[in-house]
Scaffold this active site. Structure first.
Site, PDB file in Angstrom:
ATOM      1  CG  ASP A 144      -4.053   6.314   0.699  1.00 19.28           C
ATOM      2  OD1 ASP A 144      -4.947   5.547   1.063  1.00 19.28           O
ATOM      3  OD2 ASP A 144      -3.844   7.430   1.218  1.00 19.28           O
TER       4      ASP A 144
ATOM      5  CG  HIS B 139      -8.285  -0.113   5.402  1.00 20.71           C
ATOM      6  ND1 HIS B 139      -8.268  -0.373   4.043  1.00 20.71           N
ATOM      7  CD2 HIS B 139      -7.794   1.134   5.547  1.00 20.71           C
ATOM      8  CE1 HIS B 139      -7.789   0.677   3.414  1.00 20.71           C
ATOM      9  NE2 HIS B 139      -7.480   1.609   4.294  1.00 20.71           N
ATOM     10  CG  ASP B 140     -10.674   3.306   4.565  1.00 18.35           C
ATOM     11  OD1 ASP B 140     -10.053   3.458   5.633  1.00 18.35           O
ATOM     12  OD2 ASP B 140     -10.174   3.527   3.449  1.00 18.35           O
TER      13      ASP B 140
ATOM     14  CG  ASP C 128      -2.143   0.736   1.162  1.00 16.45           C
ATOM     15  OD1 ASP C 128      -2.142   1.787   0.496  1.00 16.45           O
ATOM     16  OD2 ASP C 128      -3.141   0.296   1.754  1.00 16.45           O
TER      17      ASP C 128
ATOM     18  CD  GLU D  22      -8.831   5.192  -0.977  1.00 10.08           C
ATOM     19  OE1 GLU D  22      -9.696   5.151  -0.109  1.00 10.08           O
ATOM     20  OE2 GLU D  22      -7.720   5.743  -0.782  1.00 10.08           O
TER      21      GLU D  22
HETATM   22  C1  GLC Z   1      -7.358   6.244   2.273  1.00  7.09           C
HETATM   23  C2  GLC Z   1      -7.142   5.064   3.177  1.00  7.09           C
HETATM   24  C3  GLC Z   1      -7.515   5.465   4.569  1.00  7.09           C
HETATM   25  C4  GLC Z   1      -6.610   6.602   4.995  1.00  7.09           C
HETATM   26  C5  GLC Z   1      -6.693   7.769   4.011  1.00  7.09           C
HETATM   27  C6  GLC Z   1      -5.592   8.769   4.230  1.00  7.09           C
HETATM   28  O1  GLC Z   1      -8.695   6.586   2.172  1.00  7.09           O
HETATM   29  O2  GLC Z   1      -7.840   3.935   2.723  1.00  7.09           O
HETATM   30  O3  GLC Z   1      -7.445   4.397   5.468  1.00  7.09           O
HETATM   31  O4  GLC Z   1      -6.959   7.041   6.270  1.00  7.09           O
HETATM   32  O5  GLC Z   1      -6.576   7.331   2.682  1.00  7.09           O
HETATM   33  O6  GLC Z   1      -4.362   8.293   3.793  1.00  7.09           O
END
Ligand code: GLC
Ligand code: CA
Length: 537
Positions: A195, A321-322, A98, A256
């Site tokens: 990310d 995880h979110d 990641d 993402e």
């Molecule tokens: C993304 C991740 C999340 C994180 C955010 C900031 O959305 O999935 O867990 O807190 O980015 O990096």
């Protein structure tokens, strides 16, 4: 068809803090993951994706990196990660890391240098301004600009003040970032989950985001994010990154894409590039944010397929995880959870699973005093943050469930003894057995992984019906989203019952006969996969 591995892979996402603790400090680590590779392999998955493991002050649990080239001591050492990559490869498992490239930690040496003064060596590595130039907010609360006394200027952060955004408009920054990526490519990492990759470039003249309609609790969501993310220039940066990654064989980028709810599949698809020259894969979260309904889910899936097209690859994800775990979103209804997984695993493209979902693991309940996630601490009691879906893995019955010999950093889910790997291994009808057999089925059937998906319009609004075909193979998939038994006529699809053979059902003890008078009968919340022996749909 000769596809690259990522075009039809099943990826197993691991939240390293919560998977397996090897040194009994209550926090999962890399040696722990190595110990569990047998289990991971037994699921039938092709790859693992680890949430960030790099050196970090952990203001956002690893999404604030202070050294891209080292492992946080909580997780282990460089030797551990080398071993993990090597062992995973021995098991023919790809390894995805990641990478957080939109921002670093405020403790990263680049930021420490940048904040020194306006003419420091890395002055333009971050986004600085003399005043607060606009209405941009931090996604984790407050305004997006924080004053730094040392430099005497404000810097921009899309998330926490401890996560300053990198300035991708500065070629030197981009060079440095690419150096970090290359480091891991050379170490043999097979891919990266990027990310918030649509946030990397911001509007050059810092224009205000326009207001969003409607009312949402988070001020951040009351704006349309057209100037602090999704800038056209971000596409050329992603293309450059892809070029770098493609100088190594068989690597993959999955992005993402931050979107407005309930989803923007076209935006996610746009980051694949017109001919697939940007990201290899991107996430669409529509099915996560859309309520459980045949009609709505069919609409989402169709829209995503259309946005991606046959020449690029869609991804399918129900958990990460979110977001609250899918079974908890379905009010602990196991049949619904199975049905959702069945729908997911019978789609074309790449599948992403999240550790514990194969056990039917529920969200953990976390009291205010035990809360870890900065988002939960800030917005409690309106929003409890993301700790619930990050609870420790449940391996066995008894104290600490084989996760650790100490108390875990987050609580186990309630009644954890019901969900152990140990017990589910022995149960042919368990959630774990269900996941394994569905993944195995998919791995043996190219038509399920790669075949075209065509939704069959029909009368019954409780059902989604689709075909999956490749060469001479054709499957008919029927998914019943209602709690009631449903009957569909074969005639609707120009078929007779004798043309089909049942291959899989989500319900092992179906009550009624499958076929009666040229009808297919489905139990409440049942999904069925039929092989069609006559190519005529
Ligand atoms: C993304 C991740 C999340 C994180 C955010 C900031 O959305 O999935 O867990 O807190 O980015 O990096
Ligand atoms: Ca540990």
């Amino acid at each position: 068809m000769d596809l690259a591995w990522w075009q039809d892979c099943v990826v197993y996402q691991i939240y390293p803090r919560s998977f397996q603790d090897s040194n009994n400090d209550g926090i999962g680590d890399l040696q722990g993951i190595i110990q569990r590779l047998d289990y991971i392999k037994s699921l039938g998955v092709d790859a693992i994706w680890l949430n960030p493991i790099f050196t970090s002050p952990m203001a956002d649990f690893g999404y604030d990196i202070s050294d891209y080239r080292d492992i946080d001591p909580i997780f282990g050492s460089m030797a551990d990660v080398d071993l993990l990559i090597e062992k995973a490869h021995e098991y023919s498992l790809k390894v995805i890391f990641d990478l957080v490239l939109n921002h670093t930690s405020n403790k990263h040496p680049w930021f420490l240098e940048s904040r020194k003064s306006k003419d420091s060596k890395k002055a333009d590595y971050y986004i600085w301004n003399d005043t607060v130039p606009n209405n941009w907010k931090g996604a984790f609360g407050g305004r997006g600009w924080t004053f730094d006394k040392q430099r005497g200027q404000f810097y921009f952060h899309s998330f926490l003040p401890q996560q300053p955004d990198l300035n991708w408009r500065n070629p030197a920054t981009v060079d440095s970032i690419f150096g970090e990526v290359r480091f891991w490519l050379e170490k043999g990492v097979d891919g990266f989950r990027l990310d918030v990759i649509n946030s990397i470039v911001k509007d050059e003249s810092f224009r205000d985001n326009p207001k969003a309609f409607g009312h949402r609790p988070r001020p951040y969501d009351m704006q349309r994010h057209i100037f602090d993310r999704n800038r056209p220039e971000s596409h050329s940066k992603v293309k450059m990154l892809r070029k770098l990654v493609d100088t190594f064989p068989d690597r993959m980028l999955v992005g993402e894409i931050m979107v407005e709810n309930p989803g923007e599949p076209e935006l996610a698809a746009s980051y694949l590039g017109k001919t697939g020259e940007e990201l290899n894969l991107s996430f669409d979260f529509s099915l996560i944010t859309t309520s459980f309904s045949a009609q709505k889910w069919q609409r989402c899936a169709k829209r995503w397929y259309e946005a991606v097209g046959m020449h690029r690859t869609p991804t399918w994800v129900m958990n990460n995880h979110d977001v609250s775990r899918s079974i908890s979103r379905f009010s602990n209804n196991e049949q619904k959870a199975r049905l959702a997984t069945f729908f997911q695993l019978t789609q074309r493209g790449a599948i992403f699973l999240y550790y514990g979902e194969e056990l039917g693991l529920r969200d953990s309940f976390v009291y205010r005093k035990d809360m870890q996630d900065p988002l939960g601490r800030r917005y409690w009691p309106f929003y409890r943050g993301r700790d619930a879906q990050r609870g420790p893995m449940v391996w066995s019955v008894g104290a600490n469930h084989g996760f650790s010999e100490s108390d875990p950093w987050l609580p186990f889910t309630k009644h954890a003894n019901r969900y152990t790997v140990e017990n589910q291994e022995l149960e042919p009808d368990s959630m774990l057995s269900f996941y394994r057999s569905l993944i195995e089925l998919r791995s043996h059937e190219p038509a399920l992984r790669q075949g075209m998906c065509v939704f069959q319009e029909q009368q019954n609004t409780s059902l989604i019906v689709y075909t999956r075909s490749l060469d001479e193979t054709q499957f008919l998939v029927l998914v019943n989203f209602s709690s009631k038994m449903q009957s569909v006529s074969f005639g609707e699809f120009g078929l007779r019952s004798s043309d089909s053979e049942e291959i899989f059902s989500t319900t092992s003890n179906s009550k009624q006969p499958r076929f009666s008078y040229e009808n297919i009968n489905l139990d409440g919340y049942e999904g069925v996969l039929l092989r069609i022996n006559k190519l005529n749909i």
